[in-house]
Design an enzyme around this catalytic site. Structure first.
Site, PDB file in Angstrom:
ATOM      1  N   ASP A  21       0.813  -1.219   0.000  1.00  0.00           N
ATOM      2  CA  ASP A  21       0.000   0.000   0.000  1.00  0.00           C
ATOM      3  C   ASP A  21       0.850   1.275   0.000  1.00  0.00           C
ATOM      4  O   ASP A  21       0.463   2.300   0.567  1.00  0.00           O
ATOM      5  CB  ASP A  21      -0.968   0.009   1.202  1.00  0.00           C
ATOM      6  N   GLU A  22       1.981   1.219  -0.654  1.00  0.00           N
ATOM      7  CA  GLU A  22       2.870   2.381  -0.709  1.00  0.00           C
ATOM      8  C   GLU A  22       2.396   3.401  -1.735  1.00  0.00           C
ATOM      9  O   GLU A  22       2.851   4.555  -1.723  1.00  0.00           O
ATOM     10  CB  GLU A  22       4.297   1.933  -1.095  1.00  0.00           C
ATOM     11  N   HIS A  49      -4.853  -1.744  -5.573  1.00  0.00           N
ATOM     12  CA  HIS A  49      -4.075  -0.604  -6.071  1.00  0.00           C
ATOM     13  C   HIS A  49      -5.015   0.521  -6.498  1.00  0.00           C
ATOM     14  O   HIS A  49      -5.893   0.317  -7.333  1.00  0.00           O
ATOM     15  CB  HIS A  49      -3.194  -1.035  -7.247  1.00  0.00           C
ATOM     16  N   ASN A 234       1.666  -6.485  -3.590  1.00  0.00           N
ATOM     17  CA  ASN A 234       2.105  -6.748  -2.218  1.00  0.00           C
ATOM     18  C   ASN A 234       3.432  -5.979  -2.052  1.00  0.00           C
ATOM     19  O   ASN A 234       3.556  -4.921  -2.627  1.00  0.00           O
ATOM     20  CB  ASN A 234       2.161  -8.254  -1.937  1.00  0.00           C
ATOM     21  N   THR A 249       2.986 -12.861   2.462  1.00  0.00           N
ATOM     22  CA  THR A 249       2.103 -13.481   1.490  1.00  0.00           C
ATOM     23  C   THR A 249       2.835 -14.675   0.887  1.00  0.00           C
ATOM     24  O   THR A 249       3.935 -15.030   1.333  1.00  0.00           O
ATOM     25  CB  THR A 249       1.624 -12.441   0.447  1.00  0.00           C
ATOM     26  N   ARG A 313      -9.668  -3.178   6.242  1.00  0.00           N
ATOM     27  CA  ARG A 313      -9.120  -3.184   7.609  1.00  0.00           C
ATOM     28  C   ARG A 313      -8.251  -1.953   7.855  1.00  0.00           C
ATOM     29  O   ARG A 313      -7.555  -1.491   6.941  1.00  0.00           O
ATOM     30  CB  ARG A 313      -8.232  -4.420   7.809  1.00  0.00           C
ATOM     31  N   LYS A 341       2.900  10.131  -0.420  1.00  0.00           N
ATOM     32  CA  LYS A 341       2.144  10.581   0.752  1.00  0.00           C
ATOM     33  C   LYS A 341       2.936  11.512   1.678  1.00  0.00           C
ATOM     34  O   LYS A 341       2.709  11.530   2.889  1.00  0.00           O
ATOM     35  CB  LYS A 341       1.579   9.377   1.525  1.00  0.00           C
ATOM     36  N   LEU A 342       3.849  12.261   1.097  1.00  0.00           N
ATOM     37  CA  LEU A 342       4.586  13.214   1.939  1.00  0.00           C
ATOM     38  C   LEU A 342       3.617  14.237   2.534  1.00  0.00           C
ATOM     39  O   LEU A 342       3.810  14.713   3.659  1.00  0.00           O
ATOM     40  CB  LEU A 342       5.664  13.923   1.096  1.00  0.00           C
ATOM     41  N   GLY A 424       5.247  12.191  -3.912  1.00  0.00           N
ATOM     42  CA  GLY A 424       3.787  12.286  -3.974  1.00  0.00           C
ATOM     43  C   GLY A 424       3.278  13.293  -2.964  1.00  0.00           C
ATOM     44  O   GLY A 424       3.661  13.266  -1.780  1.00  0.00           O
TER      45      GLY A 424
HETATM   46  P1  GDP Z   1      -0.754   0.257  -3.553  1.00  0.00           P
HETATM   47  O1  GDP Z   1      -1.350  -0.997  -3.050  1.00  0.00           O
HETATM   48  O2  GDP Z   1       0.718   0.331  -3.329  1.00  0.00           O
HETATM   49  O3  GDP Z   1      -1.114   0.572  -4.981  1.00  0.00           O
HETATM   50  O4  GDP Z   1      -1.380   1.425  -2.671  1.00  0.00           O
HETATM   51  P2  GDP Z   1      -2.921   1.587  -2.212  1.00  0.00           P
HETATM   52  O5  GDP Z   1      -3.716   2.066  -3.352  1.00  0.00           O
HETATM   53  O6  GDP Z   1      -3.368   0.360  -1.503  1.00  0.00           O
HETATM   54  O7  GDP Z   1      -2.785   2.686  -1.084  1.00  0.00           O
HETATM   55  C1  GDP Z   1      -2.193   3.922  -1.331  1.00  0.00           C
HETATM   56  C2  GDP Z   1      -3.210   5.012  -1.013  1.00  0.00           C
HETATM   57  O8  GDP Z   1      -2.550   6.244  -0.956  1.00  0.00           O
HETATM   58  C3  GDP Z   1      -4.275   5.176  -2.080  1.00  0.00           C
HETATM   59  O9  GDP Z   1      -5.459   5.616  -1.486  1.00  0.00           O
HETATM   60  C4  GDP Z   1      -3.702   6.279  -2.977  1.00  0.00           C
HETATM   61  O10 GDP Z   1      -4.700   6.996  -3.689  1.00  0.00           O
HETATM   62  C5  GDP Z   1      -3.046   7.150  -1.938  1.00  0.00           C
HETATM   63  N1  GDP Z   1      -1.891   7.917  -2.409  1.00  0.00           N
HETATM   64  C6  GDP Z   1      -0.883   7.514  -3.235  1.00  0.00           C
HETATM   65  N2  GDP Z   1       0.058   8.490  -3.326  1.00  0.00           N
HETATM   66  C7  GDP Z   1      -0.372   9.501  -2.546  1.00  0.00           C
HETATM   67  C8  GDP Z   1       0.192  10.765  -2.191  1.00  0.00           C
HETATM   68  O11 GDP Z   1       1.279  11.137  -2.606  1.00  0.00           O
HETATM   69  N3  GDP Z   1      -0.545  11.537  -1.325  1.00  0.00           N
HETATM   70  C9  GDP Z   1      -1.740  11.137  -0.821  1.00  0.00           C
HETATM   71  N4  GDP Z   1      -2.380  11.948   0.019  1.00  0.00           N
HETATM   72  N5  GDP Z   1      -2.290   9.951  -1.129  1.00  0.00           N
HETATM   73  C10 GDP Z   1      -1.607   9.144  -1.964  1.00  0.00           C
HETATM   74  P1  IMO Z   2      -0.884  -4.233  -2.223  1.00  0.00           P
HETATM   75  O1  IMO Z   2      -0.490  -4.788  -3.566  1.00  0.00           O
HETATM   76  C1  IMO Z   2      -0.959  -4.732   2.120  1.00  0.00           C
HETATM   77  C2  IMO Z   2      -0.823  -8.847   3.636  1.00  0.00           C
HETATM   78  C3  IMO Z   2      -2.097  -9.251   4.360  1.00  0.00           C
HETATM   79  C4  IMO Z   2      -1.522 -10.230   5.358  1.00  0.00           C
HETATM   80  C5  IMO Z   2      -0.426 -10.932   4.567  1.00  0.00           C
HETATM   81  C6  IMO Z   2      -0.838 -12.268   3.965  1.00  0.00           C
HETATM   82  O2  IMO Z   2      -2.178  -3.533  -2.223  1.00  0.00           O
HETATM   83  O3  IMO Z   2       0.237  -3.469  -1.610  1.00  0.00           O
HETATM   84  P2  IMO Z   2      -2.427 -12.925   1.930  1.00  0.00           P
HETATM   85  O4  IMO Z   2      -3.897 -12.685   1.724  1.00  0.00           O
HETATM   86  O5  IMO Z   2      -1.577 -12.348   0.854  1.00  0.00           O
HETATM   87  O6  IMO Z   2      -2.110 -14.354   2.204  1.00  0.00           O
HETATM   88  O7  IMO Z   2      -2.088 -12.134   3.293  1.00  0.00           O
HETATM   89  O8  IMO Z   2      -0.082 -10.043   3.511  1.00  0.00           O
HETATM   90  N1  IMO Z   2      -1.024  -8.312   2.273  1.00  0.00           N
HETATM   91  C7  IMO Z   2      -1.035  -7.010   1.974  1.00  0.00           C
HETATM   92  N2  IMO Z   2      -0.939  -5.925   2.760  1.00  0.00           N
HETATM   93  N3  IMO Z   2      -1.047  -4.585   0.797  1.00  0.00           N
HETATM   94  C8  IMO Z   2      -1.130  -5.656  -0.014  1.00  0.00           C
HETATM   95  O9  IMO Z   2      -1.129  -5.570  -1.357  1.00  0.00           O
HETATM   96  C9  IMO Z   2      -1.141  -6.945   0.572  1.00  0.00           C
HETATM   97  N4  IMO Z   2      -1.213  -8.195   0.078  1.00  0.00           N
HETATM   98  C10 IMO Z   2      -1.125  -9.017   1.117  1.00  0.00           C
HETATM   99  O10 IMO Z   2      -2.702  -8.147   4.970  1.00  0.00           O
HETATM  100  O11 IMO Z   2      -0.903  -9.539   6.414  1.00  0.00           O
HETATM  101 MG    MG Z   3      -2.847  -1.660  -1.762  1.00  0.00          MG
END
Ligand code: GDP
Ligand code: IMO
Ligand code: MG
Length: 438
Positions: A21-22, A49, A234, A249, A313, A341-342, A424
């Protein structure tokens, strides 16, 4: 020279550098503008994503985040595990949002393994069992069936896309055996095999036009000089080998997964971009040395809307962890970093950075291999002054407040000179500072 500094005829890779979730989706969307193929190489719909374009918000789970660019093909590689009902549901959701042209742009590997509903059910049952057993704990999985499906793959009774399409009778037989195995191992589990086979017959035919032998497909694209981007799912600290096992994972979410999940040789790999959130989050259980179990952690969670895209969650939050990033950089070898997310740190008076892990009075020069090894580990921090200013409108590095610049430069220094090429400052596609000079 392409705009974002992407090298030609080499695969560009975007990988999560922490616990997921970066902001990989956003970085992939940004780079995909210049790409002709965007690939997923591992994981399944445990990933979530987010891509924000104007007033539209997309969340991708199995589909590569580049799919909204009409100029790029999207490829789901052999290393991915596919839950077909989830795949079609995701497609339909995006079609309703205006996605079109996917019929010719979306390609799925015939070697990818299938996630069945019973894999998902078993994922949940294994989690409950872990809770009840002495000496083990639940992992906090997404219950998307990822672990059980990769387990089927590795025990070599997994079922692949090619099996579904080649001979339905053989597929039915394999499915029946696999379902029986799972029912025998989990007495509470009931699989309506007949009903499932009816569904899979129909889904197989829907999938057929998208399926290709992706190894030769990608080879031809690369030989023709097409620009290819790989979207990691992940993240490195969830990698089955290098992550905080067993709280990981079940795939290789670090660089190795790119070669094995797509069938490309290492020399084809060009730039590897690590996506780093300006602080740290983690969903699910497991070690988290810089976790903040106080009001600052609650602030980051609220300000950063830190809730899982796949499961909803709340994400655990903490300070940026440099030893962790040094470790994932050792494994992945980042060409540069996208720091996301700075802007979430805008209101803080002070910002800490975890710079070293210390155990028994000595700094660790390796990353602990188990939860037990974390016992007695303390994190040494440095404190940086906050900038107390809204940076969401900044589009150039020079426009950032001095303290924000110092935070970025400090991260580069602590990582031994790895460049922070993107910063970001908001959710939307254009809320990104690009530093082509680093
Ligand atoms: P991923 O799984 O790595 O693609 O990331 P996620 O989508 O799960 O979570 C990242 C969250 O941060 C999302 O809600 C994005 O829209 C948000 N996001 C990404 N970059 C930035 C940023 O630079 N600033 C802010 N405020 N939100 C961001
Ligand atoms: P993105 O691509 C955050 C975590 C789960 C759990 C562990 C194992 O969005 O960054 P799994 O269902 O894969 O067997 O769960 O891995 N996990 C993630 N956490 N972002 C993800 O994907 C994740 N994919 C798996 O929360 O701790
Ligand atoms: Mg994610």
């Amino acid at each position: 020279m392409p705009k974002n500094g992407v090298s030609e005829n080499r695969v560009t890779v975007v990988l999560g550098a922490q616990w997921g979730d970066e902001g990989k989706g956003k970085v992939v969307d940004l780079l995909a503008e210049e790409m002709q193929v965007v690939c997923r190489c591992q994981g399944g719909n445990n990933a979530g994503h987010t891509v924000v374009v104007g007033d539209k918000k997309y969340d991708f789970h199995l589909l590569p985040s580049g799919i909204i660019w009409p100029t790029a093909e999207s490829l789901v590689g052999n290393g991915v595990v596919i839950h077909l009902p989830g795949f079609f549901e995701e497609l339909e959701k995006n079609i309703a949002k205006g996605l079109d042209g996917w019929e010719t742009r979306l390609k799925v590997s015939d070697r990818a393994h299938l996630v069945f509903d019973f894999h998902q059910a078993v994922d949940g049952l294994q989690e409950s069992n872990r809770e009840g057993l002495k000496g083990t704990t639940k992992l906090g999985t997404t219950k998307k069936g990822i672990g059980p499906t990769y387990a089927s793959k590795m025990t070599r009774n997994g079922i692949r896309v090619v099996d579904l399409l080649d001979d339905f009778e053989e597929f039915s037989n394999k499915f029946s055996i696999l379902a029986d195995n799972h029912m025998a191992a989990f007495p509470g589990l009931k699989v309506d095999k007949e009903a499932e086979l009816v569904r899979y017959k129909e889904m197989g035919e829907r999938l057929r036009p998208l399926v290709v032998e992706t190894v030769s497909y990608l080879r031809d694209k690369l030989e023709a000089g097409k620009r290819v981007l790989v979207e990691g799912a992940n993240a490195a600290m969830l990698d089955i080998d290098f992550g905080t096992y067993p709280y990981v994972t079940s795939s290789n979410c670090s660089i190795g997964g790119v070669c094995t999940g797509l069938g490309i040789p290492p020399w084809r790999i060009g730039d590897v971009y690590g996506v780093v959130k300006a602080y740290t989050t983690r969903v699910g259980d497991g070690p988290f040395p810089t976790e903040l179990l106080n009001e600052t952690g609650a602030f980051l969670q609220k300000e950063g809307h830190e809730f899982g895209v796949t499961t909803g969650r709340p994400r655990r939050c903490g300070w940026l962890d440099i030893p962790l990033l040094r470790y994932t950089n050792t494994v992945n070898g980042y060409s540069a970093i996208a720091l996301t997310k700075l802007d979430i740190l805008d209101k803080l008076d002070e910002i800490k950075i975890g710079v070293d892990y210390v155990k028994n009075g000595a700094k660790l020069n390796y990353y602990p291999s188990s939860a037990k090894q974390f016992e007695g580990v303390e994190v040494e921090y440095i404190t940086m002054p906050g900038w107390k200013q809204d940076i969401s409108g900044c589009r150039k590095f020079e426009e950032l407040p001095d303290n924000a610049k110092s935070y970025i430069l400090k991260i580069e220094e602590l990582l031994g000179g790895v460049a922070v090429r993107w910063v970001g400052v908001g959710q939307s596609r254009d809320s990104m500072i690009f530093r082509p000079e680093v």
